[in-house]
Design a protein around this motif. Sequence first.
Motif, PDB file in Angstrom:
ATOM      1  N   SER A 128       3.246  20.992 -19.732  1.00 54.97           N
ATOM      2  CA  SER A 128       1.785  20.921 -19.865  1.00 54.97           C
ATOM      3  C   SER A 128       1.383  20.361 -21.225  1.00 54.97           C
ATOM      4  N   PHE A 144       2.695  16.750 -17.577  1.00 51.32           N
ATOM      5  CA  PHE A 144       2.192  16.802 -16.199  1.00 51.32           C
ATOM      6  C   PHE A 144       1.136  15.711 -16.044  1.00 51.32           C
ATOM      7  N   ARG A 145       1.173  14.993 -14.922  1.00 44.76           N
ATOM      8  CA  ARG A 145       0.205  13.905 -14.774  1.00 44.76           C
ATOM      9  C   ARG A 145      -0.141  13.670 -13.310  1.00 44.76           C
ATOM     10  N   THR A 146      -1.270  13.045 -13.121  1.00 43.97           N
ATOM     11  CA  THR A 146      -1.664  12.530 -11.815  1.00 43.97           C
ATOM     12  C   THR A 146      -1.800  11.023 -11.953  1.00 43.97           C
ATOM     13  N   THR A 156      -2.618  16.313 -16.702  1.00 45.93           N
ATOM     14  CA  THR A 156      -3.160  17.482 -16.020  1.00 45.93           C
ATOM     15  C   THR A 156      -2.427  18.721 -16.512  1.00 45.93           C
ATOM     16  N   SER A 167      -1.626  21.060 -14.344  1.00 46.18           N
ATOM     17  CA  SER A 167      -1.078  21.637 -13.112  1.00 46.18           C
ATOM     18  C   SER A 167       0.296  21.066 -12.778  1.00 46.18           C
ATOM     19  N   GLU A 222       1.849  21.675  -9.955  1.00 45.27           N
ATOM     20  CA  GLU A 222       1.824  21.267  -8.550  1.00 45.27           C
ATOM     21  C   GLU A 222       1.228  19.873  -8.384  1.00 45.27           C
ATOM     22  N   GLN A 223       0.184  19.562  -9.159  1.00 45.09           N
ATOM     23  CA  GLN A 223      -0.386  18.217  -9.092  1.00 45.09           C
ATOM     24  C   GLN A 223       0.633  17.176  -9.549  1.00 45.09           C
ATOM     25  N   ASP A 224       1.417  17.530 -10.545  1.00 42.69           N
ATOM     26  CA  ASP A 224       2.449  16.609 -11.028  1.00 42.69           C
ATOM     27  C   ASP A 224       3.515  16.389  -9.956  1.00 42.69           C
ATOM     28  N   ALA A 259       3.151  16.659  -6.806  1.00 40.53           N
ATOM     29  CA  ALA A 259       2.565  16.038  -5.612  1.00 40.53           C
ATOM     30  C   ALA A 259       2.637  14.516  -5.643  1.00 40.53           C
ATOM     31  N   ARG A 260       2.820  13.916  -6.821  1.00 42.46           N
ATOM     32  CA  ARG A 260       2.843  12.454  -6.916  1.00 42.46           C
ATOM     33  C   ARG A 260       4.237  11.887  -6.655  1.00 42.46           C
TER      34      ARG A 260
END
Length: 400
Positions: free
Chosen positions: A46, A83-85, A101, A103, A105-107, A109-110
């Motif tokens: 993070s 962490f990134r989107t 980000t 998150s 989980e968002q990281d 997810a990509r």
Amino acid sequence: MNDQFTAAAAVLKKLNQHGHEAFFVGGCVRDLILKVPVNDIDIATSAKPEEVIAVFPKTIPVGIEHGTVIVREAGVSYEVTTFRTEGEYTDFRRPSSVSFTASLEQDLARRDFTFNAMAMDEEMRLYDPFGGKRALQNKVIETVGDSRERFTEDPLRIMRAFRFAAKLGFILEERTKSAAGDLAFLLKKISAERKRDEWLKLLSSPYAVRALKMMESLSCLQQLPGLSSASTELSAADWTNLRTNAERMALLALLLKKTEILHFLREWKLSSSDIKMTSAILSAVSVCRLPLSWNLYTSGVDTVISALRVCGAAAGFCTYAEEERMQQAYQQLPIHARSELPVSGLEVSRFTGEKPGPWLGELLMMLEKAVVTGEITCSKEDVIQYIRRWKDERNPPSHA
């Protein structure tokens, strides 16, 4: 805990102590679960790049705009990425923008496939929001989220799916499989260099034939450079005994009956050294009907053995015994280089009384072949007699 992870956990611990989340992510987690050797350990956090740099005394900001910093810890380098989107993909390769980000989980997810979208914390607790461990247990390859979206973002992921199939012996999950077939035409949007790297990894993997059959069934092979006419010949060959990329590309050219070899190899953007070696192997294959001793001498034992492996892979037979025979035959050659002839080019020129010219190189090659194939011995006497006969035939005596 694996020794590699024990050492790398020091990086996670320091980030945690400074109030940041940090996890092992991606392929290292996958390989740990599979109990196979782990190559590189990647870390996601993070912490922003500047915060990572503030925590560690030795860092290299290699991709700071994308959130990546190399951290040197106890003499080992670790890629630490925030962490990134990602924004939309506009060039079938990279996102148009990257946003940091908080998150995990968002990281995750990509990422491309579910088994690459897992994370572990300092205590080795698994975070698996997309079912990656289940995919490993079921031996399936499935994308994170919508398969068509993942493959459209970067069509190289289609080849990566087959490369993982070749490496792990897994099958493609149905949605992933369907999308790979439907979107195979997008592979033409990808640079030859990127396709080459995945292709060569695929061919060197233990389940390459299985992956090639999948690609054939989904008409994916035909989207690759020079493979528009490929059918079942590639999956009928045995790729497992081949040792080098040059051998693999030589077999590919042989199976496809390519005549414009250089053009074909350049389509794949091979390195000049790989092109040179692949061409040499194919030349050794094409002259295999010549005396073995002369082929070994002119091509070199390594190239001839590579050609033997390629022929064996095409025909489906094991070449280990023949490889040993080739090594022995090479060692038994009377000479291994022109410099081992008992006469030099200068001596030949003096003996014939002629000025050096193209004839000299031709005669020296004739001498090499005569010695190597056993027509004459490598004694100076035999070589001089051969030169004398050559001179007489070249300049026959005139008759009044």
